[in-house]
Design an enzyme around this catalytic site. Structure first.
Site, short mmCIF file in Angstrom:
data_model
loop_
_atom_site.label_atom_id
_atom_site.label_comp_id
_atom_site.label_asym_id
_atom_site.label_seq_id
_atom_site.Cartn_x
_atom_site.Cartn_y
_atom_site.Cartn_z
N SER A 129 0.83 -1.21 0.00
CA SER A 129 0.00 0.00 0.00
C SER A 129 0.86 1.25 0.00
O SER A 129 1.95 1.27 0.55
CB SER A 129 -0.91 0.04 1.23
OG SER A 129 -1.60 1.27 1.27
N LYS A 183 -4.27 -6.78 3.84
CA LYS A 183 -4.34 -5.67 2.87
C LYS A 183 -5.81 -5.38 2.52
O LYS A 183 -6.21 -4.21 2.37
CB LYS A 183 -3.55 -6.02 1.61
CG LYS A 183 -3.69 -4.97 0.49
CD LYS A 183 -3.06 -3.66 0.86
CE LYS A 183 -3.30 -2.44 0.03
NZ LYS A 183 -3.61 -2.43 -1.34
N HIS A 186 -7.21 -3.47 5.36
CA HIS A 186 -6.63 -2.12 5.25
C HIS A 186 -7.48 -1.28 4.29
O HIS A 186 -7.87 -0.15 4.59
CB HIS A 186 -5.18 -2.22 4.75
CG HIS A 186 -4.60 -0.94 4.23
ND1 HIS A 186 -4.97 -0.40 3.01
CD2 HIS A 186 -3.69 -0.07 4.75
CE1 HIS A 186 -4.32 0.73 2.82
NE2 HIS A 186 -3.53 0.95 3.86
N ASN A 187 -7.79 -1.86 3.15
CA ASN A 187 -8.58 -1.11 2.16
C ASN A 187 -10.01 -0.87 2.63
O ASN A 187 -10.60 0.17 2.35
CB ASN A 187 -8.58 -1.85 0.81
CG ASN A 187 -7.27 -1.70 0.08
OD1 ASN A 187 -6.23 -1.48 0.70
ND2 ASN A 187 -7.29 -1.82 -1.22
N GLU A 190 -9.81 1.93 4.79
CA GLU A 190 -9.58 3.10 3.91
C GLU A 190 -10.91 3.64 3.37
O GLU A 190 -11.15 4.85 3.37
CB GLU A 190 -8.66 2.64 2.78
CG GLU A 190 -8.31 3.64 1.71
CD GLU A 190 -7.46 2.96 0.62
OE1 GLU A 190 -6.40 2.39 0.94
OE2 GLU A 190 -7.89 3.00 -0.56
P1 NBP Z 1 -1.96 -0.71 -13.84
O1 NBP Z 1 -3.32 -0.67 -14.41
O2 NBP Z 1 -1.13 0.51 -13.87
O3 NBP Z 1 -1.14 -1.86 -14.60
C1 NBP Z 1 -1.71 -3.14 -14.74
C2 NBP Z 1 -0.66 -4.14 -15.17
O4 NBP Z 1 -1.32 -5.39 -15.31
C3 NBP Z 1 0.01 -3.82 -16.49
O5 NBP Z 1 1.34 -4.25 -16.43
C4 NBP Z 1 -0.80 -4.66 -17.46
O6 NBP Z 1 -0.08 -5.04 -18.60
C5 NBP Z 1 -1.06 -5.88 -16.64
N1 NBP Z 1 -2.15 -6.70 -17.13
C6 NBP Z 1 -3.47 -6.45 -17.22
BR1 NBP Z 1 -4.26 -4.86 -16.85
N2 NBP Z 1 -4.17 -7.49 -17.71
C7 NBP Z 1 -3.26 -8.43 -17.95
C8 NBP Z 1 -3.36 -9.73 -18.46
N3 NBP Z 1 -4.53 -10.28 -18.76
N4 NBP Z 1 -2.23 -10.44 -18.59
C9 NBP Z 1 -1.06 -9.88 -18.26
N5 NBP Z 1 -0.89 -8.64 -17.77
C10 NBP Z 1 -1.98 -7.93 -17.60
O7 NBP Z 1 -2.10 -1.32 -12.39
P2 NBP Z 1 -1.35 -0.90 -11.04
O8 NBP Z 1 -2.02 0.28 -10.47
O9 NBP Z 1 0.12 -0.89 -11.22
O10 NBP Z 1 -1.75 -2.15 -10.11
C11 NBP Z 1 -1.07 -3.40 -10.13
C12 NBP Z 1 -1.58 -4.20 -8.94
O11 NBP Z 1 -1.27 -3.48 -7.74
C13 NBP Z 1 -3.10 -4.39 -8.92
O12 NBP Z 1 -3.39 -5.63 -8.34
C14 NBP Z 1 -3.58 -3.28 -8.02
O13 NBP Z 1 -4.82 -3.57 -7.43
C15 NBP Z 1 -2.46 -3.24 -6.99
N6 NBP Z 1 -2.31 -1.96 -6.29
C16 NBP Z 1 -2.45 -0.75 -6.93
C17 NBP Z 1 -2.29 0.42 -6.22
C18 NBP Z 1 -2.43 1.77 -6.88
O14 NBP Z 1 -2.44 2.77 -6.14
N7 NBP Z 1 -2.49 1.85 -8.19
C19 NBP Z 1 -1.97 0.37 -4.86
C20 NBP Z 1 -1.82 -0.87 -4.24
C21 NBP Z 1 -1.99 -2.04 -4.97
P3 NBP Z 1 -0.25 -4.26 -20.00
O15 NBP Z 1 0.67 -3.07 -19.92
O16 NBP Z 1 0.17 -5.24 -20.99
O17 NBP Z 1 -1.69 -3.86 -20.12
#
Ligand code: NBP
Length: 472
Positions: A129, A183, A186-187, A190
């Site tokens: 997080s 986690k 936590h959410n 949140e």
């Molecule tokens: P993004 O939306 O920025 O990126 C998503 C990633 O997943 C990209 O690398 C994308 O690849 C890949 N992806 C997807 Br979408 N579908 C796919 C598939 N079918 N096969 C392979 N790759 C796939 O997400 P993010 O915000 O970086 O979040 C990543 C994880 O972290 C999620 O589980 C999210 O819930 C969690 N998270 C996010 C935050 C936040 O603040 N954003 C905080 C804490 C946890 P591509 O480039 O090829 O589409």
């Protein structure tokens, strides 16, 4: 070169930032993304000149890693994780480690851990997080799964995570899905905190008719008080932001339909399954759902009458002071509900969670970091087995002293017709939990009347049924 220290799959918002963070602590990081162009752009721009190794096939990615390999998945939760596991299990070797750093549903993590164990691969379901900023500068890391594997990634996690005066915001939490469960909760908390802040903003805006600068100042002041927290801090900053074109407060131009990705809803669903009351989290999830009915709300605002009370005639300073205290106890009660859920889940799923450690690591890096977590941590250090935080002397003291502020604010909200689902859930939670007698006796009688479900009595032991009516 004997290979990268760790590899990250998923070059989205979190993956890129976390890769740069880990690299900046002296590790070499291999990266891979489904869409090649994203990896290329990353290494040509943000990661240029850094110890980041781009790879364009999963095989090259895996072979670029030091053995035992450490693979961190930072991809969209759900099917994408399973797809990668199917491919990785063909390439990885016994004792390699997969870390799922996304927001995976804990039951999926449990299934995947068992699956990978059968393949001889270690699995760490790990909550991370802190958003994009935290991932880059130091997030809160909530690892769970195979402890043996955790010990091998601990050095990287401890160097990359946030720190407070109480140490690193990362601690091994427990086996299986413990990390992702923590986690998720936590959410859930949140969601509750965000809704409480939003309700306060609504009361200031439409109840006190305060202008946006005044509300912003109030949140800034609150952030210097017992409400000090990341979410209160960013609320002040959000209210300050102006739209570049219109120069209006940006928040006024943002459509009032709240999105959600599921972690709050999961917390609510699990709490119902486990029989733990988390009404403030439920209220927050419902508030987001009802906000989505924007068109219906617009139509009904012309059709359904609210109270005919003129707003804005309140002693502002007094109201704001009450509202601050009201927020404080609502926040405490939100944490109490989340912690209660963790306690019950820990027993049910044998996580063996240390709740003082959970509160300690939440003090920094994560979205719900707040001064009040220090109080919560200290309560659990003294008494690990509290059934609920509200049994602690510290909390009962604060609640007894401040609860009238919540009652006062709710009376005003109801009088003004301003919805406060999270705040009112807090008071109902408080009043129900402290009630020696609830009307559940009548519910039992009704159940027995129509369904012969039996009831217990206050004056003798056993289960009883009454012939309430003549049937046939
Ligand atoms: P993004 O939306 O920025 O990126 C998503 C990633 O997943 C990209 O690398 C994308 O690849 C890949 N992806 C997807 Br979408 N579908 C796919 C598939 N079918 N096969 C392979 N790759 C796939 O997400 P993010 O915000 O970086 O979040 C990543 C994880 O972290 C999620 O589980 C999210 O819930 C969690 N998270 C996010 C935050 C936040 O603040 N954003 C905080 C804490 C946890 P591509 O480039 O090829 O589409």
């Amino acid at each position: 070169m004997d290979g990268s220290d760790i590899g990250i799959i998923g070059m989205g918002v979190m993956g890129q930032s976390f890769a740069l963070n880990i690299e900046s602590r002296g590790f070499t990081v291999s990266v891979y993304n489904r869409t090649e162009s994203r990896t290329r752009e990353f290494v040509e721009k943000r990661a240029k000149g850094k110890a980041v190794v781009p790879t364009y096939s999963l095989r090259d990615f895996v072979y670029s890693l030091k053995v035992p390999r450490k693979v961190l998945l930072m991809v969209k939760a759900g099917e994408a994780v399973d797809e990668f596991l199917r491919m990785l299990k063909e390439l990885l070797e016994k004792n390699d480690i997969i870390i799922d750093g996304g927001n995976s549903y804990f039951k999926d993590t449990e299934r995947r851990s068992d699956w990978m164990r059968r393949e001889g691969i270690f699995y760490l379901g790990t909550g991370i997080s802190g958003g994009e900023y935290g991932a880059l500068h130091g997030p809160c890391i909530m690892p769970g799964g195979d402890k043996e594997a955790y010990q091998q990634v601990e050095e990287i996690f401890l160097k990359a995570c946030a720190y407070t005066k109480d140490g690193p915001c990362c601690s091994y939490l427990g086996p299986g899905s413990a990390g992702h469960f923590v986690k998720m909760v936590h959410n859930g908390i949140e969601y509750a905190l965000m809704e409480i802040i939003a309700e306060s903003y609504h009361l200031m805006r439409d109840g006190l008719l305060m202008d946006i600068e005044d509300i912003q100042d109030t949140f800034e002041e609150w952030n210097k008080s017992e409400l000090n927290s990341y979410l209160v801090e960013i609320t002040g900053k959000i209210l300050e932001k102006r739209d570049k074109v219109t120069e209006k407060p940006l928040v006024d131009l943002i459509l009032d339909k709240a999105g959600q990705k599921g972690t709050g809803l999961w917390t609510s669903k699990v709490s119902l399954d486990l029989g733990v009351p988390v009404p403030t989290i439920n209220g927050a999830v419902n508030a987001r759902i009802i906000s989505g009915f924007k068109e219906d709300r617009a139509k009904l605002s012309d059709k359904l009458r609210g109270p005919l009370i003129h707003n804005g005639r309140e002693d502002k300073d007094n109201f704001i002071s009450l509202l601050r205290r009201c927020c404080y106890i609502c926040m405490l009660l939100s944490y109490a509900q989340g912690m209660h859920l963790l306690k019950v889940a820990s027993e049910k799923f044998s996580y063996n969670l240390n709740l003082s450690e959970v509160a300690r690591i939440w003090k920094g890096g994560c979205i719900i970091r707040a001064r009040v977590l220090d109080t919560i941590k200290n309560i659990y250090v003294k008494e690990q087995n509290l059934p609920n935080l509200i049994f602690s002397d510290e909390l009962t003291g604060i609640l007894n002293e401040q609860i009238s502020a919540l009652r006062h604010i709710l009376i005003k909200a109801v009088t003004w017709g301003i919805p406060v689902p999270a705040m009112s859930a807090c008071l109902n939670y408080y009043d129900s939990y402290r009630a020696k007698i609830l009307p559940a006796n009548l519910i039992q009688a009704q159940r027995d009347y129509f369904g012969a479900h039996k009831y217990e009595r206050v004056d003798k032991k056993g289960f009883f049924h009454t012939e309430w009516q003549k049937i046939g």
